[in-house]
Write a protein that holds these residues in place. Structure first.
Motif, mmCIF file in Angstrom:
data_model
loop_
_atom_site.group_PDB
_atom_site.id
_atom_site.type_symbol
_atom_site.label_atom_id
_atom_site.label_comp_id
_atom_site.label_asym_id
_atom_site.label_seq_id
_atom_site.Cartn_x
_atom_site.Cartn_y
_atom_site.Cartn_z
ATOM 1 N N CYS A 17 -4.800 2.777 17.560
ATOM 2 C CA CYS A 17 -5.255 3.711 16.521
ATOM 3 C C CYS A 17 -6.509 4.475 16.937
ATOM 4 O O CYS A 17 -7.046 5.253 16.145
ATOM 5 C CB CYS A 17 -5.556 2.956 15.231
ATOM 6 S SG CYS A 17 -4.165 2.056 14.564
ATOM 7 N N ALA A 167 3.515 -0.646 4.250
ATOM 8 C CA ALA A 167 2.759 0.541 4.669
ATOM 9 C C ALA A 167 2.489 1.484 3.501
ATOM 10 O O ALA A 167 1.428 2.118 3.439
ATOM 11 C CB ALA A 167 3.506 1.276 5.781
ATOM 12 N N LEU A 168 3.438 1.584 2.562
ATOM 13 C CA LEU A 168 3.249 2.462 1.413
ATOM 14 C C LEU A 168 2.093 1.989 0.542
ATOM 15 O O LEU A 168 1.315 2.795 0.018
ATOM 16 C CB LEU A 168 4.542 2.528 0.592
ATOM 17 C CG LEU A 168 5.778 3.069 1.318
ATOM 18 C CD1 LEU A 168 7.008 2.965 0.428
ATOM 19 C CD2 LEU A 168 5.556 4.509 1.766
ATOM 20 N N PHE A 170 -0.423 0.004 1.602
ATOM 21 C CA PHE A 170 -1.656 0.136 2.371
ATOM 22 C C PHE A 170 -2.162 1.582 2.326
ATOM 23 O O PHE A 170 -3.365 1.824 2.195
ATOM 24 C CB PHE A 170 -1.438 -0.294 3.821
ATOM 25 C CG PHE A 170 -1.022 -1.731 3.990
ATOM 26 C CD1 PHE A 170 -1.357 -2.697 3.052
ATOM 27 C CD2 PHE A 170 -0.286 -2.128 5.093
ATOM 28 C CE1 PHE A 170 -0.982 -4.032 3.216
ATOM 29 C CE2 PHE A 170 0.102 -3.444 5.270
ATOM 30 C CZ PHE A 170 -0.252 -4.393 4.326
ATOM 31 N N ALA A 171 -1.243 2.538 2.425
ATOM 32 C CA ALA A 171 -1.634 3.951 2.358
ATOM 33 C C ALA A 171 -2.219 4.293 0.985
ATOM 34 O O ALA A 171 -3.202 5.043 0.884
ATOM 35 C CB ALA A 171 -0.432 4.843 2.670
ATOM 36 N N ALA A 174 -5.745 2.876 0.784
ATOM 37 C CA ALA A 174 -6.664 3.708 1.572
ATOM 38 C C ALA A 174 -7.011 4.991 0.825
ATOM 39 O O ALA A 174 -8.165 5.440 0.835
ATOM 40 C CB ALA A 174 -6.045 4.015 2.933
ATOM 41 N N LYS A 175 -6.035 5.591 0.169
ATOM 42 C CA LYS A 175 -6.272 6.814 -0.611
ATOM 43 C C LYS A 175 -7.241 6.534 -1.758
ATOM 44 O O LYS A 175 -8.179 7.307 -2.004
ATOM 45 C CB LYS A 175 -4.943 7.336 -1.145
ATOM 46 C CG LYS A 175 -5.038 8.540 -2.077
ATOM 47 C CD LYS A 175 -3.643 9.010 -2.477
ATOM 48 C CE LYS A 175 -3.699 10.171 -3.478
ATOM 49 N NZ LYS A 175 -4.121 9.730 -4.820
ATOM 50 N N THR A 195 0.390 -3.248 10.867
ATOM 51 C CA THR A 195 0.673 -2.093 10.014
ATOM 52 C C THR A 195 -0.557 -1.743 9.183
ATOM 53 O O THR A 195 -0.902 -0.563 9.018
ATOM 54 C CB THR A 195 1.853 -2.405 9.077
ATOM 55 O OG1 THR A 195 3.004 -2.700 9.865
ATOM 56 C CG2 THR A 195 2.164 -1.238 8.163
ATOM 57 N N ALA A 196 -1.240 -2.763 8.664
ATOM 58 C CA ALA A 196 -2.446 -2.529 7.865
ATOM 59 C C ALA A 196 -3.546 -1.880 8.696
ATOM 60 O O ALA A 196 -4.237 -0.967 8.230
ATOM 61 C CB ALA A 196 -2.932 -3.846 7.262
ATOM 62 N N ALA A 198 -3.161 0.064 11.221
ATOM 63 C CA ALA A 198 -2.767 1.461 11.422
ATOM 64 C C ALA A 198 -3.089 2.322 10.209
ATOM 65 O O ALA A 198 -3.305 3.536 10.334
ATOM 66 C CB ALA A 198 -1.278 1.542 11.748
ATOM 67 N N GLN A 199 -3.129 1.694 9.027
ATOM 68 C CA GLN A 199 -3.419 2.421 7.793
ATOM 69 C C GLN A 199 -4.905 2.374 7.410
ATOM 70 O O GLN A 199 -5.289 2.857 6.351
ATOM 71 C CB GLN A 199 -2.576 1.856 6.645
ATOM 72 C CG GLN A 199 -1.082 2.073 6.802
ATOM 73 C CD GLN A 199 -0.676 3.517 6.585
ATOM 74 O OE1 GLN A 199 -1.430 4.312 6.040
ATOM 75 N NE2 GLN A 199 0.540 3.865 7.012
ATOM 76 N N GLY A 200 -5.721 1.752 8.259
ATOM 77 C CA GLY A 200 -7.159 1.796 8.031
ATOM 78 C C GLY A 200 -7.820 0.507 7.588
ATOM 79 O O GLY A 200 -8.991 0.523 7.192
#
Length: 217
Positions: A17, A167-168, A170-171, A174-175, A195-196, A198-200
């Motif tokens: 990342c 992932a959905l 986690f995204a 993050a938002k 995966t987490a 990668a999402q921050g």
């Protein structure tokens, strides 16, 4: 798996990342693990651990801290308001701030003690009725409420529904963190921590992959 293998995977995920090595904190989830397993991980130099229950942690960590020195202890399981005092005395980070009544109790204790553990707001990203956490659409208002109580909210935490794509979730977390000016994200466990990352994620919670399967009971 082992601590070394998990650490290597974390570093590889950080590199993929473009994130600096060490930017993700590995919280070793030691709940229901025999002391011998926890001791082995401590002896390897790891110092960040997560526990689900205040009472279990109280019976385990004071002695380990005497022997091994500075340990950062995270509460990652539900916190009853009547256990709040014991929790703030024992934990460095409470990741499960999930309702106004608990926020009020923690604020009162922070004023009384002159200090507070770092706090993460738990968000119920899947809006599951059986799971704790603030609904996503109420996160902003709750974070604002906690800040109004002078609570040190540092980030958000979530546990995605087991049957959905993590992932959905986690995204989404993050938002919500970006919208509320929060820098820390506790998300990702043994099966999905890459995966987490990668999402921050800034904190991942890994138990069985480090310690082995938990002891029943």
């Amino acid at each position: 798996m082992s601590l070394i293998e998990i650490t290597d995977r974390v570093h590889a995920a950080e590199a993929r990342c473009g994130r600096p090595e060490g930017s993700v904190a590995l919280v070793a989830v030691s709940k229901k693990q025999p002391d011998t397993r926890v001791e082995a991980v401590l002896e390897q130099g790891h110092r960040v651990f997560g526990e689900n229950r205040v009472q279990e942690a109280a019976g385990k960590w004071p002695a380990f801290r005497e022997r091994f020195g500075d340990v950062s202890l995270h509460l990652i399981g539900p916190l009853q308001t009547n256990k709040a005092r014991q929790a703030v005395e024992l934990f460095d980070v409470i990741e499960v701030l999930d309702r106004p009544k608990l926020a009020t109790a923690l604020a009162r204790l922070a004023q009384e003690r002159g200090e507070s553990p770092e706090l993460f707001v738990q968000v119920n990203t899947g809006e599951e009725p059986q799971k704790a956490g603030i609904p996503p659409q109420e996160t902003g208002a709750f974070v604002k409420h906690c800040r109004g109580l002078d609570l040190p909210v540092k980030g958000l935490m979530c546990i995605p529904p087991a049957e959905e794509e993590p992932a959905l979730h986690f995204a989404l977390l993050a938002k919500l963190a970006r919208e509320n000016g929060l820098d820390h994200l506790s998300m990702g466990m043994s099966a999905d921590f890459e995966t987490a990352i990668a999402q921050g994620a800034t904190h991942i919670r890994v138990g069985s992959a480090i310690f082995g399967e938990r002891v029943a009971g």
